[in-house]
Design an enzyme around this catalytic site. Structure first.
Site, PDB file in Angstrom:
ATOM      1  N   HIS A   1       0.848  -1.204   0.000  1.00 36.31           N
ATOM      2  CA  HIS A   1       0.000   0.000   0.000  1.00 36.31           C
ATOM      3  C   HIS A   1       0.893   1.268   0.000  1.00 36.31           C
ATOM      4  O   HIS A   1       0.802   2.103   0.908  1.00 36.31           O
ATOM      5  CB  HIS A   1      -0.899  -0.045   1.238  1.00 36.31           C
ATOM      6  CG  HIS A   1      -2.089   0.860   1.216  1.00 36.31           C
ATOM      7  ND1 HIS A   1      -2.022   2.191   0.869  1.00 36.31           N
ATOM      8  CD2 HIS A   1      -3.387   0.606   1.509  1.00 36.31           C
ATOM      9  CE1 HIS A   1      -3.230   2.715   0.971  1.00 36.31           C
ATOM     10  NE2 HIS A   1      -4.084   1.780   1.350  1.00 36.31           N
TER      11      HIS A   1
ATOM     12  N   GLU B   1      -0.474   1.238  -5.615  1.00 34.80           N
ATOM     13  CA  GLU B   1      -0.216   0.017  -4.846  1.00 34.80           C
ATOM     14  C   GLU B   1      -0.153  -1.203  -5.758  1.00 34.80           C
ATOM     15  O   GLU B   1      -1.142  -1.532  -6.404  1.00 34.80           O
ATOM     16  CB  GLU B   1      -1.343  -0.163  -3.812  1.00 34.80           C
ATOM     17  CG  GLU B   1      -1.672   1.118  -3.070  1.00 34.80           C
ATOM     18  CD  GLU B   1      -2.964   1.027  -2.264  1.00 34.80           C
ATOM     19  OE1 GLU B   1      -3.338  -0.098  -1.865  1.00 34.80           O
ATOM     20  OE2 GLU B   1      -3.600   2.074  -2.043  1.00 34.80           O
TER      21      GLU B   1
END
Length: 314
Positions: free
Chosen positions: A167, A271
């Site tokens: 992330h 991500e």
């Protein structure tokens, strides 16, 4: 550990007294907290921070650290019954003293191997035995590489499935001056429209409001151009077919306690992920997913980055 090695890899205390590992190579550096196996800093040889961490980030378990590179496992977001983004990002990882060998050994001395295994509590939430090995490497040119190896160690013959993401929060000077290249014309699921599927229009992706999309079947290379900084981030990924693009914009930023009201202007999450099709492992099987982050000056192609050149060169 000899002096020369200690220069490359140092274990010390970070915020709230949490253990962290500092990697250094030729002026660039990276920091990894054992809490979450979480990279919180990546600096170039000029000492400029390349990752965004909120000034309001809470370095207190069980809260996940807001920014850097949280690891989403065994579930991305709310794609399943577990807590959003799973539990790997708020568990304490251990240093892996004797990891199984990698098929390709990098020449870098600045790396650390971490390992996460489930606790009894974790097995109640997600009843599967696994070994998650993470290697974080800082290359001699300042590139940052994360390699995850996840093995099913169930002894009861049970298969397990999971979704996954790095992330990554990139630091940008001004979100309205940023564009992302490599995702044009692709299909995506829009999390702001109930995961409905659309096709990306237009040349490059730019930002003028909240965005939360999962791009599908993405190329191995994606570029983020920061016009003001004249800097381009290049993400290279392997084993991670999807790419999530997220910026909360002002309303959501204000609603998050661990995020500054205006900080959305200075960050962008892109991500590397495996979300649309979950990964399935039989006992004894191992999955590998890696991402490599690097920067290039945007001015190296006549003031404007030629996206085809960056995205097609190796």
């Amino acid at each position: 550990m000899s002096n020369s090695e200690r220069v490359h890899v140092e274990l010390c205390k970070g915020a709230s007294g949490l253990d962290k590992v500092v990697l250094r190579d030729r002026g660039s550096s990276a920091e990894v907290y054992l809490y979450g196996g979480h990279v919180t800093s990546w600096k170039n040889e000029h000492g400029e921070e390349l990752l965004f961490v909120s000034s309001k980030a809470i370095f207190k378990p069980p809260k996940a650290i807001r920014g850097g590179i949280p690891i989403c496992f065994p579930q991305f977001s709310n794609h399943g019954p577990l807590e959003p983004h799973g539990f790997a990002r708020n568990r304490f990882w251990s240093i892996d003293i004797d990891p199984p060998p990698f098929p390709t050994q990098s020449s870098s001395k600045a790396f650390i191997d971490l390992i996460l295994k489930p606790s009894e509590e974790d097995l109640k939430i997600w009843p599967h035995s696994f070994e998650f090995r993470l290697r974080v490497t800082l290359g001699p040119g300042g590139d940052l590489m994360l390699t995850s190896r996840i093995r099913n160690t169930n002894t009861d013959g049970k298969v397990f499935t999971f979704t996954f993401a790095y992330h990554t929060y990139f630091s940008v000077s001004d979100i309205s001056e940023v564009r992302v290249e490599g995702l044009e014309t692709l299909d995506y699921l829009d999390n702001l429209q109930n995961k409905e599927r659309f096709t990306e229009q237009g040349d490059a992706i730019t930002f003028e409001s909240e965005v939360d999309k999962i791009y599908l079947r993405t190329p191995t290379k994606i570029a983020i151009l920061d016009h003001e900084k004249k800097r381009t981030f290049v993400i290279r990924k392997d084993g991670l077919p999807d790419a999530v693009v997220w910026n909360p914009w002002d309303k959501k930023a204000k609603a998050m306690a661990d995020f500054g009201d205006d900080e959305h202007k200075h960050m962008l999450c892109v991500e590397a992920a495996a979300v649309e099709k979950s990964i399935t492992l039989k006992p004894g099987e191992e999955w590998r997913g890696r991402q490599e982050l690097s920067t290039v000056p945007s001015s190296y192609c006549s003031g404007q980055l030629d996206p085809q050149r960056v995205l097609q060169s190796s």
